[in-house]
Scaffold this motif. Structure first.
Motif, PDB file in Angstrom:
ATOM      1  N   PHE A  66      -7.911  -0.116   1.287  1.00 55.18           N
ATOM      2  CA  PHE A  66      -6.987   1.225   0.863  1.00 55.18           C
ATOM      3  C   PHE A  66      -7.755   1.971  -0.102  1.00 55.18           C
ATOM      4  O   PHE A  66      -8.858   1.674  -0.541  1.00 55.18           O
ATOM      5  N   GLU A  67      -7.226   3.174  -0.285  1.00 59.92           N
ATOM      6  CA  GLU A  67      -7.839   4.190  -1.247  1.00 59.92           C
ATOM      7  C   GLU A  67      -6.939   4.951  -1.672  1.00 59.92           C
ATOM      8  O   GLU A  67      -5.855   5.386  -1.219  1.00 59.92           O
ATOM      9  N   ALA A  68      -7.401   5.928  -2.636  1.00 61.36           N
ATOM     10  CA  ALA A  68      -6.515   6.848  -3.281  1.00 61.36           C
ATOM     11  C   ALA A  68      -6.307   8.107  -2.091  1.00 61.36           C
ATOM     12  O   ALA A  68      -7.387   8.220  -1.378  1.00 61.36           O
ATOM     13  N   PRO A  69      -5.322   8.724  -2.119  1.00 61.26           N
ATOM     14  CA  PRO A  69      -4.822   9.604  -0.869  1.00 61.26           C
ATOM     15  C   PRO A  69      -6.131  10.712  -0.667  1.00 61.26           C
ATOM     16  O   PRO A  69      -6.390  11.199   0.229  1.00 61.26           O
ATOM     17  N   ILE A 103       0.816  -1.154   0.110  1.00 59.33           N
ATOM     18  CA  ILE A 103      -0.040  -0.007  -0.038  1.00 59.33           C
ATOM     19  C   ILE A 103       0.776   1.457   0.084  1.00 59.33           C
ATOM     20  O   ILE A 103       0.597   2.235  -0.858  1.00 59.33           O
ATOM     21  N   HIS A 116       2.907   1.758  -3.261  1.00 57.08           N
ATOM     22  CA  HIS A 116       1.809   2.236  -4.321  1.00 57.08           C
ATOM     23  C   HIS A 116       1.084   3.584  -4.149  1.00 57.08           C
ATOM     24  O   HIS A 116       0.277   3.999  -4.937  1.00 57.08           O
ATOM     25  N   ARG A 117       1.689   4.229  -2.981  1.00 54.87           N
ATOM     26  CA  ARG A 117       1.267   5.623  -2.664  1.00 54.87           C
ATOM     27  C   ARG A 117      -0.266   5.530  -2.334  1.00 54.87           C
ATOM     28  O   ARG A 117      -0.882   6.701  -2.622  1.00 54.87           O
ATOM     29  N   TYR A 118      -0.864   4.482  -1.987  1.00 57.86           N
ATOM     30  CA  TYR A 118      -2.198   4.674  -1.379  1.00 57.86           C
ATOM     31  C   TYR A 118      -2.432   5.054   0.166  1.00 57.86           C
ATOM     32  O   TYR A 118      -1.451   5.246   0.656  1.00 57.86           O
TER      33      TYR A 118
END
Length: 295
Positions: free
Chosen positions: A278-281, A243, A246-248
């Motif tokens: 997880f999600e996009a920031p 996670i 991958h910059r999530y």
């Protein structure tokens, strides 16, 4: 008081094998108090028969027994209790810690030589919104197995009163680090069909219903001995590393999903999934807390 029966702290230190500094510390912590303290000089004196007690304290500390446990054991011994069972219990605990340390070192060496990605393949799956029956408690890892056994017995009994239709395997959510140094909220979860029968209204304390949102899960599987503590920690690290690499953003507590479970922690047929939402920031999680309070 007969001064001939007393030893000054320097001689007592020599006889007991403890330093003067240690004796002062054990006095302050209530483990071994001097028999007499000179009111003018503050100099400590000990009875000759206290030498055996001090030697016992020294041996216990050499076994890495915490000062608090040493104090409790001495108090029980003075009260007539047999110290042998406590010593055996301490030895068993030390052997368990050593076994955990061996496993941690083995896992660390494997990760350093092979890398976590070589040991655990991380993939992504989409998870639909869920309604789950939950039993929660705050605990350390040493109490995890007993809690989960009792929690799922209670949850399956409650589900049968519905009766509820399960929509997937049972899983556990960890709201923080759960080891011997840290305690955290742990939730035993049973997902059930939201449009079916409703759970009983009179749920006991610590049991509630959660509505979990649809999300993406980074996940990996472990089987057999790799599914037992502490080997399983490498799976959590691999998913967390995926996670972050991958910059999530982490979007909720990590899950341990029972794909197949025999009831014996290191059984070769066990198969667990470690799955982390997880999600996009830029996204924001809106997961509600348990009924009657915040999550």
């Amino acid at each position: 008081m007969n001064r001939e029966d007393l030893l000054p702290i320097g001689q007592f230190a020599q006889a007991s094998g403890l330093t003067i500094t240690a004796l002062r510390h054990y006095d302050a912590s209530g483990v071994l108090a001097p028999a007499y303290v000179d009111p003018d000089s503050g100099y400590r004196y000990f009875r000759r028969e206290q030498v055996r007690t001090a030697q016992f304290v020294r041996a216990l500390r050499q076994l890495d027994m915490p000062v608090e446990q040493v104090r409790e054991l001495l108090a029980r011994t003075v009260g007539g209790a047999d110290p042998v069972p406590a010593l055996h219990a301490h030895l068993r605990a030390a052997e368990r810690r050593l076994e955990v340390q061996r496993s941690l070192v083995h896992g660390l060496v494997t990760r350093l030589t092979e890398g976590a990605d070589m040991t655990h393949r991380v993939t992504v799956r989409q998870n639909a919104a869920e309604r789950v029956l939950v039993r929660g408690a705050t605990l350390r890892n040493s109490g995890l197995d007993a809690f989960l056994r009792t929690a799922y017995q209670e949850l399956y009994t409650l589900a049968g009163r519905g009766p509820l239709v399960f929509t997937g395997p049972a899983f556990v959510r960890f709201h923080g680090v759960c080891d011997e140094e840290n305690e955290t909220l742990v939730e035993a979860c049973l997902p059930f069909w939201a449009d079916g029968a409703q759970p009983p209204a009179d749920l006991p304390d610590g049991t509630y219903v959660r509505e979990l949102p649809e999300n993406a899960l980074a996940r990996t599987e472990v089987q057999g001995p790799a599914a037992a503590f502490p080997e399983i920690l490498t799976a959590y690290d691999a998913v967390a590393g995926w996670i972050t690499d991958h910059r999530y953003a982490f979007a909720g507590p990590v899950r341990m999903v029972f794909q197949r479970w025999t009831g014996t922690p290191d059984h070769p047929d066990n198969r667990l999934e470690i799955a982390w939402p997880f999600e996009a920031p830029s996204e924001r999680s809106s997961e509600p807390g348990p009924e009657g309070g915040k999550g």
